[in-house]
Write an enzyme that holds these catalytic residues in place. Sequence first.
Site, PDB file in Angstrom:
ATOM      1  N   LYS A 155      11.299  13.044   3.420  1.00 13.41           N
ATOM      2  CA  LYS A 155      10.771  12.945   4.779  1.00 13.41           C
ATOM      3  C   LYS A 155      11.933  12.906   5.773  1.00 13.41           C
ATOM      4  O   LYS A 155      13.034  12.437   5.457  1.00 13.41           O
ATOM      5  CB  LYS A 155       9.917  11.683   4.882  1.00 13.41           C
ATOM      6  CG  LYS A 155       9.126  11.537   6.159  1.00 13.41           C
ATOM      7  CD  LYS A 155       8.234  10.301   6.068  1.00 13.41           C
ATOM      8  CE  LYS A 155       7.417  10.087   7.322  1.00 13.41           C
ATOM      9  NZ  LYS A 155       6.502   8.933   7.198  1.00 13.41           N
TER      10      LYS A 155
ATOM     11  N   SER B 291       2.106  10.030   8.772  1.00 12.30           N
ATOM     12  CA  SER B 291       3.224  10.747   9.337  1.00 12.30           C
ATOM     13  C   SER B 291       4.017  11.564   8.311  1.00 12.30           C
ATOM     14  O   SER B 291       4.930  12.304   8.685  1.00 12.30           O
ATOM     15  CB  SER B 291       4.187   9.754  10.016  1.00 12.30           C
ATOM     16  OG  SER B 291       4.702   8.825   9.091  1.00 12.30           O
TER      17      SER B 291
ATOM     18  N   GLY C 265       1.337   2.461   8.195  1.00 13.04           N
ATOM     19  CA  GLY C 265      -0.051   2.242   8.554  1.00 13.04           C
ATOM     20  C   GLY C 265      -0.973   3.204   7.820  1.00 13.04           C
ATOM     21  O   GLY C 265      -2.140   3.341   8.155  1.00 13.04           O
TER      22      GLY C 265
ATOM     23  N   SER D  36       0.895   6.208   6.347  1.00 12.42           N
ATOM     24  CA  SER D  36       1.657   7.453   6.519  1.00 12.42           C
ATOM     25  C   SER D  36       1.940   8.215   5.240  1.00 12.42           C
ATOM     26  O   SER D  36       2.333   9.381   5.286  1.00 12.42           O
ATOM     27  CB  SER D  36       2.978   7.165   7.243  1.00 12.42           C
ATOM     28  OG  SER D  36       2.732   6.831   8.586  1.00 12.42           O
TER      29      SER D  36
END
Length: 551
Positions: free
Chosen positions: A138, A214, A236, A238
């Site tokens: 990521k 995300s 949360g 992601s």
Amino acid sequence: MKAVDSTANWEAIAAKKQASLLAAIPPEWRIPAELLPPVSKDDISTFPESSGWFTVDELAITSSNAVELITRLASGELTSVEVTRAFCKRAAAAHQLTNCLSEIFFDRALETAVRLDAYIAREGKPLGPLHGLPVSLKDNFNLVGLDSTVGFTSHAGHHAEEDSVLAELLRDKCGAVFYVKTNVPTAMMIAESVNNLTGRTVHPMNRKLTSGGSSGGESALIAFGGSVLGVGTDIGGSLRIPAACTGLFTLRPSVGRFPTGRCRSGLPGQEAVKSVNGPIARSLADIEYYCRAVVGRQPWLVDHECIPIPWRDSMAPLLPASSGPLSEARKLKIGVLWHDGMVRPTPPVSRALRETVDKLKAEGHEVVDWDVGKEHALGLQLLARMFIADGGKAVRAELEKTGEPWRPEMVFYAAATELGCSDLWKLHLERRAFQQRYLDKWNESGIDAILCPTTPWAAVENGKFSHVGYTGVFNVLDYSCISFPSGVMVDKAIDLPFSDATGYKPLSETCKTVQGEYNPDIIHGMPVSLQLVARKLEEEKVIAMCKMIMG
């Protein structure tokens, strides 16, 4: 890749960044114009197999799972160079079709692969448990000389000067090969991967749908076959949200299980709810293998926040005293969260939950309803309040550097009011009380795990993700969670919208919106994921239970 001048206007920075990404793809890995799917073609997931552009060997390599490739790499049957080249090419195609990458560094990856091939030829053994395997990261994992923008134009061109702790461990102790970093939303705080710098990442099975956020760049890349194993983060939902959107496996570990040092944060200094990192892959076996590899390298020796817990092959609460195979394990007691009191899951998710419960009961497991009243609504409120406790200042400061506008998804941050120290301390006390109440309820019930939706949707159209309650509450609790494909696929003939005639009553305005926007035609054929939740630091147990449920 050339540095981007962050003193320029945000639009100029974004244009340069996007151009530099495409320029980093070598000509031989740019999709020929005559093979490029039209913009109107939604499902491009079969492009590698149907285009004729990939060789038989490239398809075989990129269609394998991580454990298979690692075995063949360790034996010398495959070289890291040929495996890395195959994934570089498929990742290049993935980016051209889904916009999933934030950094491309194929030359560096191939240099690493050459060194690893030389090592195994010289030493006669692999460097580590991931020897020669390409691993995607990521965007927020720092790698020297590359950007970690976390979706801000202000960070473009400011290359990292040191590697993140996890990256060092994966490369130097496990033998991983890094070749790409993947796209994220602004500040990594949107449930879809969209930002003003590199744009929106879309779903390879239907480009009208989101790949989540995300870690949505990771999910799109892996779902397309451009990576076999990736690492994302979760503060949360992601990791779990993008995995659920694309039908992948992921583990959200508890804080302290994997190293997080020297990563870039979208909300630096926010520690009321901590971000964790974990693997995302196409198989549960790959998830477990990664966990063993990382924990087996004793990450607590290099990251002070890691807890010194070795990987536990069998956890006493799950397996019998004989430590026999999973098929001999005792029956489970599962609490089922049919809805979170805020948003009902859409029809295909509700059906997947019912069918999984029926299967568990048929196998002799005890299933009980998990009803915690308004606790999940309170937990989600806590999460939101902790995220904006600084009044949105961290995000605003980065946006103002280049005149970048607020994303419409982040109006919550733009309108926030900063808490004072006293109010923040009170918020922490509320969080602690919530965590204790939930633990007490768990202990009183005697359950092993909670089975629930990962999101209300099997998949959702771009721009319409609006509820993170099924994931975010467990970040506040810091519980170990897995999102896994249930085996159910959306069927537009069966998964009809809820209506008054079916007894549907919205739980909230958000629930009404979610069900009103539900479109079975556009998500027909999409995989449906569910979530399995264990208590804090029970990563081994939640993986073992997921094996049982899927087995």
